[in-house]
Design an enzyme around this catalytic site. Structure first.
Site, PDB file in Angstrom:
ATOM      1  CB  THR A 193      -0.911   0.020   1.240  1.00  0.00           C
ATOM      2  OG1 THR A 193      -1.581  -1.225   1.343  1.00  0.00           O
ATOM      3  CG2 THR A 193      -1.935   1.144   1.141  1.00  0.00           C
ATOM      4  CG  ASP A 311       5.336 -10.219   1.443  1.00  0.00           C
ATOM      5  OD1 ASP A 311       6.086 -11.181   1.690  1.00  0.00           O
ATOM      6  OD2 ASP A 311       5.078  -9.822   0.289  1.00  0.00           O
TER       7      ASP A 311
END
Length: 368
Positions: A193, A311
């Site tokens: 994001t 991640d």
């Protein structure tokens, strides 16, 4: 206590779409969530700016193509006209034209986007609803810096270029004996994001003679990664392309993992896989980072940019443990301080840098 407050806080949303039907559908989807309230609707960018004089939403959902003032024009005007930096979630169909426009919107400061399946959100409401609610909730907590103008200032660019030239001069002064045993270096960059804008800030400043191969993993659906690669290639000195099966890594070439495929490197070539998602994402940064350790070892520079979740944290730790160098974006310049934070807390980060300084840091570490 804080989490309870966040759960109970109502997120106020302004829905902007040129279709009355779509405004109704999007509003109904959002209002099924316990903590989301649609406080107004607008039919185009001009109408939205007018509505913002009277309402103060926490998030705006914004259609890409609208008459009179489209999504891009609205983003360019938002801060300039209203003085407000409001998180924006774009709604885009899976067409080439709209995916390119969405990439530009993300560069301008939109927090995220939701892809409309089959070109119409109404064709698969359940599939889209979950994503839309999730991204509106995330956007409400994100830090946004919408541009008054879409490009970096000349002064800012000039300062960065001077730093890069100085680093390249220093590189030429190194004796052969000071260099690593292998010249084969690799830069691996992961983002989620807020990533497209952060990648623009970093990749477009990398010099074309950078002595490293480059891999980029951005969490993004198929189609949009194609447009992102094309956009970065157009703006950058290095070459950028969406990775394909069998592509060879080359100096001065950045390969971007395609949406919905993990990217693994085997003997200097790309291997793509649709194996199980990792951290509920595909492509996953961890998968790519882990795959390069054996071949590149301590000649890797790992970079984690803005993004939700964790991640890349384990992958960055593997790089550092193998003797490679690691960089994480700082909290202040992240749209979402998730992935870099997870890596920092894991002890995987050598240095934390603002997005403005990461390109310079990459070049410095590649040349060290």
């Amino acid at each position: 206590m804080t989490s309870q407050l966040e759960k109970s806080r109502t997120i106020k949303v302004l829905v902007v779409d040129d279709s009355a039907f779509m405004r109704k559908v999007i509003s109904e989807m959002l209002e099924e969530a316990d903590n989301i309230e649609v406080i107004d609707r607008a039919r185009n960018g001009i109408d939205a700016l007018r509505k913002l004089e009277k309402c103060n939403p926490d998030v705006i959902t914004l259609d890409v193509e609208m008459p009179k003032m489209d999504g891009l024009q609205f983003l360019e005007k938002l801060v300039q006209v209203t003085g407000k930096s409001i998180p924006v979630v774009m709604l885009s169909s899976l067409t080439t034209k709209q995916s390119k426009t969405t990439i530009k919107a993300l560069e301008l400061g939109a927090v995220d986007f939701v892809a409309k399946p089959s070109g119409s959100i109404s064709l698969d409401i359940n599939k889209v609803q979950e994503k839309l609610i999730e991204k509106v909730r995330l956007a409400a907590k994100a830090k946004v810096k919408l541009d008054k103008a879409p490009s970096l200032s000349n002064t800012s660019l000039s300062l960065k270029k001077r730093k890069l030239k100085r680093i390249n001069r220093n590189k030429k002064n190194l004796s052969q004996g000071q260099r690593p045993a292998s010249n084969k270096k690799l830069v691996v960059i992961g983002a989620s994001t807020g990533g497209p804008r952060a990648l623009k800030e970093v990749v477009t400043l990398l010099p074309e003679d950078l002595n490293a191969e480059i891999l980029i993993i951005q969490h993004m659906p198929p189609g949009f990664t194609t447009s992102l690669a094309e956009r970065l290639n157009k703006l950058s000195k290095i070459k950028v392309k969406e990775a394909q099966e069998g592509d060879r890594l080359e100096k001065g070439l950045a390969l971007l993992a395609p949406g919905d495929y993990h990217m693994v490197i085997e003997r200097g070539k790309v291997s793509l896989s649709q194996s199980d998602k990792v951290h509920n994402v595909r492509p996953a940064v961890d998968i790519t980072m882990e795959s390069v350790i054996a071949e590149y070892g301590n000649n890797i520079v790992g970079v984690l940019l803005t993004g939700m979740g964790k991640d890349g944290a384990e992958g960055l730790k593997l790089i550092r443990d193998a003797g490679g160098q690691t960089i994480a974006q700082d909290e202040e310049s992240c749209v979402v301080y998730g992935m870099p934070k997870a890596a920092y807390e894991l002890g995987a980060v050598d240095v934390v840098k603002s997005i403005d300084d990461i390109a310079v840091e990459i070049v410095r570490r590649v040349n060290s």
